[in-house]
Scaffold this active site. Structure first.
Site, short mmCIF file in Angstrom:
data_model
loop_
_atom_site.label_atom_id
_atom_site.label_comp_id
_atom_site.label_asym_id
_atom_site.label_seq_id
_atom_site.Cartn_x
_atom_site.Cartn_y
_atom_site.Cartn_z
CG ASN A 11 -2.31 1.04 1.67
OD1 ASN A 11 -1.85 1.82 0.70
ND2 ASN A 11 -2.25 1.39 2.69
CD1 TRP A 12 4.29 1.38 -2.12
CD2 TRP A 12 4.08 2.77 -4.98
NE1 TRP A 12 5.04 0.63 -3.35
CE2 TRP A 12 4.99 1.67 -4.33
CE3 TRP A 12 4.45 3.43 -5.21
CZ2 TRP A 12 5.88 1.17 -5.03
CZ3 TRP A 12 5.16 3.19 -6.47
CH2 TRP A 12 5.81 2.48 -6.67
CE LYS A 13 0.05 3.32 4.70
NZ LYS A 13 -0.50 3.98 6.43
CG HIS A 100 -5.92 2.27 5.23
ND1 HIS A 100 -5.94 3.07 6.52
CD2 HIS A 100 -4.92 1.27 5.25
CE1 HIS A 100 -4.76 2.55 6.40
NE2 HIS A 100 -4.05 1.79 5.97
CD GLU A 102 -3.32 5.84 6.45
OE1 GLU A 102 -2.06 5.57 6.96
OE2 GLU A 102 -3.94 5.66 4.88
CD GLU A 169 -4.04 -2.14 7.46
OE1 GLU A 169 -2.71 -1.84 7.47
OE2 GLU A 169 -5.02 -0.81 7.43
N GLY A 175 1.66 3.33 11.29
CA GLY A 175 2.64 4.07 10.97
C GLY A 175 3.41 4.70 12.59
CB SER A 206 3.74 -0.38 12.41
OG SER A 206 3.76 0.97 12.51
N GLY A 227 2.53 -0.79 4.67
CA GLY A 227 2.16 0.56 4.22
C GLY A 227 4.16 1.11 3.79
N GLY A 228 4.38 1.97 4.56
CA GLY A 228 5.40 2.69 4.34
C GLY A 228 7.10 1.94 4.11
#
Length: 245
Positions: A11-13, A100, A102, A169, A175, A206, A227-228
């Site tokens: 997930n590149w967001k 998600h 977010e 999640e 994050g 994370s 994610g990141g």
């Protein structure tokens, strides 16, 4: 070490431009020589601006592409700035992330999420359905109640289970670098699988090359939503390799 079939979702967001597509090349090369490649599914979910060019880049590879969200109406309409599931499908997406945290934080509720899931399935997309509790809810021991409500409402009148991946999640883990205790995570995944049978369940929040050593010990997991760390090909490859080592 695991030999089971595992799913890795990147997930590149809100990240990346056309040059960022070059970071996929090492992953493609790695998968060609990886001894467990038949046990791996990789899905990239870039921002909408990169879905079609990424689809073209991955067209002759086993890697797949997904969107990060969608509008609940799969037909065209006066919804400025929105992307529906028909449009995602048209530019090469096979999956879409829905629910998600977010986006839940920005006002998406279980009813809207259910509508989006129905729209995605009607358009022929697979769904990465995100669920998770806040830290406050966890401290009050409401995790199972919250997850039960999110899944029951989100999947209301959804019959095609093979089209759905559930991604647990914890909101407080996204994050932050924090993850649940392994025994607690095993218990939570077991609860989801026992309550809602036949769904594949992933973990997100994370996930990185350091904590994957602990996370891979959870035998009832079917993969990870990353994610990141997925924005960096070396970290992403390390996560996959360490899952199987």
């Amino acid at each position: 070490m695991t030999n089971k079939y595992m799913i890795f979702i990147a997930n590149w967001k809100m990240f990346g431009g056309l040059n960022s597509l070059n970071s996929i090349n090492p992953v493609i090369k790695f998968l060609k020589i990886f001894k467990n490649k038949k046990s791996v599914k990789i899905i990239y979910c870039p921002p909408t601006t990169l879905i079609y060019p990424m689809y073209k880049r991955l067209k002759n590879t086993p890697l797949m592409v997904g969107g990060q969200n969608c509008h609940e109406n799969h037909k065209s309409g006066a919804f400025t700035g929105s992307i529906n599931t028909t449009m995602l499908k048209n530019v090469g997406a096979s999956y879409v992330i829905i629910g998600h945290s977010e986006n839940r934080r920005n006002g998406e509720n279980n009813t809207l999420i259910n509508q989006k899931i129905k729209s995605a399935i009607n358009s022929g997309l697979n769904v990465i359905f995100c669920i998770g509790e806040t830290l406050g809810e966890r401290k009050k021991k409401l995790t199972k109640k919250i997850l039960n409500r999110q899944i029951t409402s989100g999947l209301k009148k959804i019959k095609n289970k093979k089209k759905i991946l559930i991604s647990y999640e914890p909101v407080w883990a996204i994050g932050t670098g924090l993850i649940p205790k392994i025994n607690e995570l095993y218990e939570t995944i077991s609860f989801i699988k026992n309550k809602f049978k036949d769904y594949k369940v992933l973990y997100g929040g994370s996930v990185n090359p350091k904590n994957i050593k602990d996370l891979k010990t959870i035998e009832n997991l079917d993969g990870f939503l990353i994610g990141g760390a997925s924005q960096n090909s070396k970290k992403f490859i390390d996560i996959i390799k360490k899952t199987y080592n």
